[in-house]
Design an enzyme around this catalytic site. Structure first.
Site, PDB file in Angstrom:
ATOM      1  N   GLY A  21     -24.572  33.965   0.526  1.00 56.28           N
ATOM      2  CA  GLY A  21     -23.258  34.609   0.473  1.00 56.28           C
ATOM      3  C   GLY A  21     -22.472  34.307   1.733  1.00 56.28           C
ATOM      4  O   GLY A  21     -23.011  33.761   2.713  1.00 56.28           O
ATOM      5  N   LEU A  22     -21.215  34.668   1.709  1.00 55.19           N
ATOM      6  CA  LEU A  22     -20.298  34.381   2.817  1.00 55.19           C
ATOM      7  C   LEU A  22     -20.710  35.112   4.094  1.00 55.19           C
ATOM      8  O   LEU A  22     -21.431  36.115   4.041  1.00 55.19           O
ATOM      9  CB  LEU A  22     -18.885  34.816   2.434  1.00 55.19           C
ATOM     10  N   SER A  23     -20.226  34.636   5.201  1.00 60.70           N
ATOM     11  CA  SER A  23     -20.372  35.348   6.469  1.00 60.70           C
ATOM     12  C   SER A  23     -19.697  36.716   6.327  1.00 60.70           C
ATOM     13  O   SER A  23     -18.598  36.808   5.791  1.00 60.70           O
ATOM     14  CB  SER A  23     -19.684  34.529   7.568  1.00 60.70           C
ATOM     15  N   SER A  78     -20.706  39.071   4.355  1.00 62.09           N
ATOM     16  CA  SER A  78     -20.869  39.622   2.997  1.00 62.09           C
ATOM     17  C   SER A  78     -21.846  40.795   2.975  1.00 62.09           C
ATOM     18  O   SER A  78     -21.884  41.572   2.031  1.00 62.09           O
ATOM     19  CB  SER A  78     -21.362  38.531   2.042  1.00 62.09           C
ATOM     20  N   GLY A  79     -22.664  40.906   4.010  1.00 61.29           N
ATOM     21  CA  GLY A  79     -23.643  41.992   4.070  1.00 61.29           C
ATOM     22  C   GLY A  79     -25.048  41.549   3.704  1.00 61.29           C
ATOM     23  O   GLY A  79     -25.970  42.367   3.641  1.00 61.29           O
ATOM     24  N   LYS A  80     -25.245  40.243   3.521  1.00 61.88           N
ATOM     25  CA  LYS A  80     -26.563  39.777   3.066  1.00 61.88           C
ATOM     26  C   LYS A  80     -27.681  40.062   4.069  1.00 61.88           C
ATOM     27  O   LYS A  80     -28.781  40.450   3.677  1.00 61.88           O
ATOM     28  CB  LYS A  80     -26.537  38.298   2.664  1.00 61.88           C
ATOM     29  N   SER A  81     -27.400  39.898   5.352  1.00 59.74           N
ATOM     30  CA  SER A  81     -28.465  40.122   6.338  1.00 59.74           C
ATOM     31  C   SER A  81     -28.810  41.595   6.454  1.00 59.74           C
ATOM     32  O   SER A  81     -29.978  41.954   6.630  1.00 59.74           O
ATOM     33  CB  SER A  81     -28.052  39.581   7.707  1.00 59.74           C
ATOM     34  N   SER A 100     -32.113  34.649   4.605  1.00 58.44           N
ATOM     35  CA  SER A 100     -30.768  35.197   4.647  1.00 58.44           C
ATOM     36  C   SER A 100     -29.860  34.265   5.445  1.00 58.44           C
ATOM     37  O   SER A 100     -29.718  34.403   6.657  1.00 58.44           O
ATOM     38  CB  SER A 100     -30.852  36.581   5.280  1.00 58.44           C
TER      39      SER A 100
END
Lengths: 231, 231
Positions: free
Chosen positions: B36-38, B40-43, B126
């Site tokens: 996902g984008l920088s 985006s909350g993935k980490s 991630s």
């Protein structure tokens, strides 16, 4: 194992520590770094050890030529053929057998072993890794690991070169001697490239006269003695 | 755990299989690939998920910028300063942010995640990983793993770019827009470099309106549904 109840879906700031991970797996995450000449028997012992540990309930994982040289540290040809890299990137990132490529090979293996040991596993590496400098660099990244120092256990498989050369399971010594005689040389460890033995290995094994079973047992007892695999 | 009796020090030809390792850890080894984008909350979700899994007795390990970009995939500067590489080898092996460097970054992460999943762990990665081709290559090496196919679970963190850009936790979008306006550009994903969303991700999350707890729970339920973490 039952479903995770939604009340257990909580966490805190920061990372899981190396010690917490080891506790979950009922062992101390560490790296067993086997080093020794080609034909010394290190891979035989490492593979047998991995199985014995797993069979007895320990999470252990061996990194060797099979799963590293054809994956993470592929040569340029594999990068092009199996991974679809461009020739330029394959040439840059693929690893061959020059001095700097060997160093990078060992560097990456050290980094990956450290990640496994950080995850709480018993990482087992089995590569000639002839240069002291490269092994010491691998040790250093373990000892300075961010979430806690990781034991780095260097196991020198000190089978004399005469024995290794007599076994010569892949015919590599023969090839190296022939290359040397013809004046070309191939930079083969023990023949025309140095093997620098560890100065203070945590364990020394000599595979010339002992059975694999005895050698594995020697490593297992050492791990018990160090508290790696006893609760 | 008791001492390993010497009668248990036996093994057979061949490798431990991926399934055997998972059985020992009471889970199915697999890779959860967050993309996902920088911003985006993935980490955030990945890190919380890792803790929740470990806390509930599962061996999970997150690969992220912290433990990969400063280790296995160091840039040239780190290789020289912290690892003592020569300038030439650091230039060759160190990874920056060019297109081919990003591809190699994702390639190595895919290979390492596969090793962890092969070891029976739940590997969590991630990284933005914007290109479909690179993610598909990572999927392929999982599906063709030698000791048994490994589930590759792609989780698209599909937070709209407007939300990501408004959050901009590291000020990177602002920087990228400024660079673009000045005519230079910096190849920033979503601004002047494409993000190719997965066509068939195993799970899609949108972090704009949900709590991290709800999102983690969504992943956990999916893992239970797929039999990854139920016995």
């Amino acid at each position: 194992m039952a479903e995770i109840p939604s009340t257990q879906v909580t966490w805190h700031e920061g990372s899981v520590t190396q010690a917490e991970r080891g506790k979950l797996l009922k062992q101390k995450g560490c790296t067993l770094w086997f080093t020794g000449l080609s034909g010394s028997g290190k891979s035989t012992v490492a593979m047998a050890l991995e199985q014995v540990l797993v069979k007895n309930g320990h999470a252990a994982y061996a990194l060797d030529g099979d799963n590293v040289r054809f994956g993470l540290n592929s040569g340029p040809k594999t990068l092009i053929e199996a991974r679809g890299n461009s020739e330029a990137s394959a040439k840059r990132f693929g690893l061959g057998f020059s001095a700097e490529d060997r160093e990078e090979n060992i560097r990456r293996i050290g980094e990956v072993a450290k990640l496994f040991a950080d995850a709480g596993l018993i990482a087992i590496t089995s590569f000639i890794s002839p240069y002291r400098k490269d092994r010491d660099a691998a040790r250093k990244i373990h000892e300075t690991n961010k979430t806690g120092a990781i034991p780095f256990i260097e196991i020198h498989v000190a089978t004399p070169i005469e024995v290794c050369e007599q076994r010569d399971p892949k015919g590599l010594y023969k090839q190296a001697r022939a290359a040397l005689a013809s004046g070309k040389g191939m930079g083969f460890t023990g023949v025309d490239d140095p093997y620098e033995p560890p100065l203070k290995p945590e364990l020394t094994l000599d595979c010339s006269n002992k059975s694999t079973q005895d050698l594995v047992l020697e490593v297992v007892r050492m791990l018990e003695h160090r508290g790696v695999i006893t609760a």
